[in-house]
Design an enzyme around this catalytic site. Sequence first.
Site, PDB file in Angstrom:
ATOM      1  N   ASP A  11       5.889  -0.229  -9.137  1.00 16.65           N
ATOM      2  CA  ASP A  11       4.594  -0.011  -8.496  1.00 16.65           C
ATOM      3  C   ASP A  11       3.552   0.155  -9.601  1.00 16.65           C
ATOM      4  OD1 ASP A  11       2.667   0.574  -6.461  1.00 16.65           O
ATOM      5  OD2 ASP A  11       2.881   2.695  -6.869  1.00 16.65           O
ATOM      6  N   SER A  12       2.286   0.095  -9.199  1.00 16.65           N
ATOM      7  CA  SER A  12       1.204   0.334 -10.152  1.00 16.65           C
ATOM      8  C   SER A  12       1.244   1.779 -10.657  1.00 16.65           C
ATOM      9  CB  SER A  12      -0.138   0.096  -9.469  1.00 16.65           C
ATOM     10  OG  SER A  12      -0.284   1.005  -8.398  1.00 16.65           O
ATOM     11  N   GLY A  44      -5.539  -1.678  -7.340  1.00 22.07           N
ATOM     12  CA  GLY A  44      -6.195  -2.105  -6.105  1.00 22.07           C
ATOM     13  C   GLY A  44      -7.683  -2.354  -6.166  1.00 22.07           C
ATOM     14  N   CYS A  74       4.649  -2.305  -4.082  1.00 21.23           N
ATOM     15  CA  CYS A  74       3.194  -2.184  -4.169  1.00 21.23           C
ATOM     16  C   CYS A  74       2.599  -3.313  -3.326  1.00 21.23           C
ATOM     17  CB  CYS A  74       2.781  -2.330  -5.637  1.00 21.23           C
ATOM     18  SG  CYS A  74       1.004  -2.346  -5.912  1.00 21.23           S
ATOM     19  N   CYS A 185      -0.557   0.872   1.720  1.00 21.77           N
ATOM     20  CA  CYS A 185      -0.486   1.091   0.266  1.00 21.77           C
ATOM     21  C   CYS A 185       0.616   2.118   0.082  1.00 21.77           C
ATOM     22  CB  CYS A 185      -1.820   1.622  -0.254  1.00 21.77           C
ATOM     23  SG  CYS A 185      -1.746   2.273  -1.945  1.00 21.77           S
ATOM     24  N   THR A 186       1.490   1.892  -0.895  1.00 21.56           N
ATOM     25  CA  THR A 186       2.676   2.761  -1.012  1.00 21.56           C
ATOM     26  C   THR A 186       2.336   4.174  -1.502  1.00 21.56           C
ATOM     27  OG1 THR A 186       3.121   1.802  -3.190  1.00 21.56           O
ATOM     28  CG2 THR A 186       4.272   0.850  -1.292  1.00 21.56           C
ATOM     29  N   HIS A 187       1.116   4.374  -1.966  1.00 25.09           N
ATOM     30  CA  HIS A 187       0.704   5.740  -2.320  1.00 25.09           C
ATOM     31  C   HIS A 187       0.417   6.579  -1.056  1.00 25.09           C
ATOM     32  CE1 HIS A 187       0.094   4.084  -6.351  1.00 25.09           C
ATOM     33  NE2 HIS A 187      -0.194   5.295  -6.807  1.00 25.09           N
TER      34      HIS A 187
HETATM   35  N1  DGL Z   1       0.526   1.435  -4.466  1.00 23.31           N
HETATM   36  C1  DGL Z   1      -0.255   0.268  -4.483  1.00 23.31           C
HETATM   37  C2  DGL Z   1      -0.182  -0.501  -3.168  1.00 23.31           C
HETATM   38  O1  DGL Z   1       0.779  -0.357  -2.422  1.00 23.31           O
HETATM   39  C3  DGL Z   1      -1.676   0.301  -4.931  1.00 23.31           C
HETATM   40  C4  DGL Z   1      -2.203   1.401  -5.737  1.00 23.31           C
HETATM   41  C5  DGL Z   1      -3.230   0.944  -6.758  1.00 23.31           C
HETATM   42  O2  DGL Z   1      -4.378   0.656  -6.393  1.00 23.31           O
HETATM   43  O3  DGL Z   1      -2.832   0.856  -7.910  1.00 23.31           O
HETATM   44  O4  DGL Z   1      -1.059  -1.272  -2.853  1.00 23.31           O
END
Ligand code: DGL
Length: 258
Positions: A11-12, A44, A74, A185-187
């Site tokens: 992931d990022s 993102g 991500c 978004c996975t966050h």
């Molecule tokens: N976790 C990432 C996603 O699922 C994005 C987070 C970022 O912007 O880096 O899109």
Amino acid sequence: MMNNGPVGVFDSGLGGISVLREIKKIMPDEKYIFYGDSLNAPYGTRTDEDVFGLTHCVFEKLMNKGVKAVVIACNTATSVAVRRLRAEYPDVPVIGIEPAIKPAAEQNRGGRVVVMATPVTLRRPKFVNKMNIYSEIAEIIPMPAPEIVEYVESGRLHDEGLEIYVKGLFSRLDGRPADAVVLGCTHFPFASDIIRKAAGPQAKLYDGSAGTARELRRRMIENDLLCDGTEESTVEIINSAGEEQAELSRKLFTGALS
Ligand code: DGL
């Protein structure tokens, strides 16, 4: 030999840990290497070429570690890079994650479906095409929410500022509440309590992590890549920003921070 190699998950930053947790639940015996690129997060709000370059670079790092499959945990990186990476590495299963619009729309016909994601994910053709398809059966409302990423990256999961920010996003829905909210978004699953509170008790939350985990298992079975169970499962967590972010990721993984 290959079957007992690790699965790469990336992931990022910290968000992909929400996917890793689902994967570990259904395939507890595998070995995993999680790479979070917090040094370069957020992805993102970057250009597509930037996201592709960074994703490609992490992908190669994982390949050099001998991974037998890669999960792009991500939504942003998946939307920009998954097709090109699959073409470049045809022999490695590459699994991506996408906002769960389909189940949200199908289970809330005629309702309002809010899709929270990064600006990159929401402007990519992959999302726009899906939105056009599912707009036939539900009202789809894209909601860019890049600031949630920053709060999660710094471990501020219950911060008042985060609560105010999310509340502000939902207050723009002109008084008609959402029936469903897609965590694209996975966050975002790490902020699900705050999102649920802002969206209201009627809103069902949809998150693609469990579906991605099942898709990984299906592809591993299809490619005869499941481990043989003779070696101990391990989870190695690496972060480009250093040990502090790696430690934060481990806490999210074990639930010590939730
Ligand atoms: N976790 C990432 C996603 O699922 C994005 C987070 C970022 O912007 O880096 O899109």
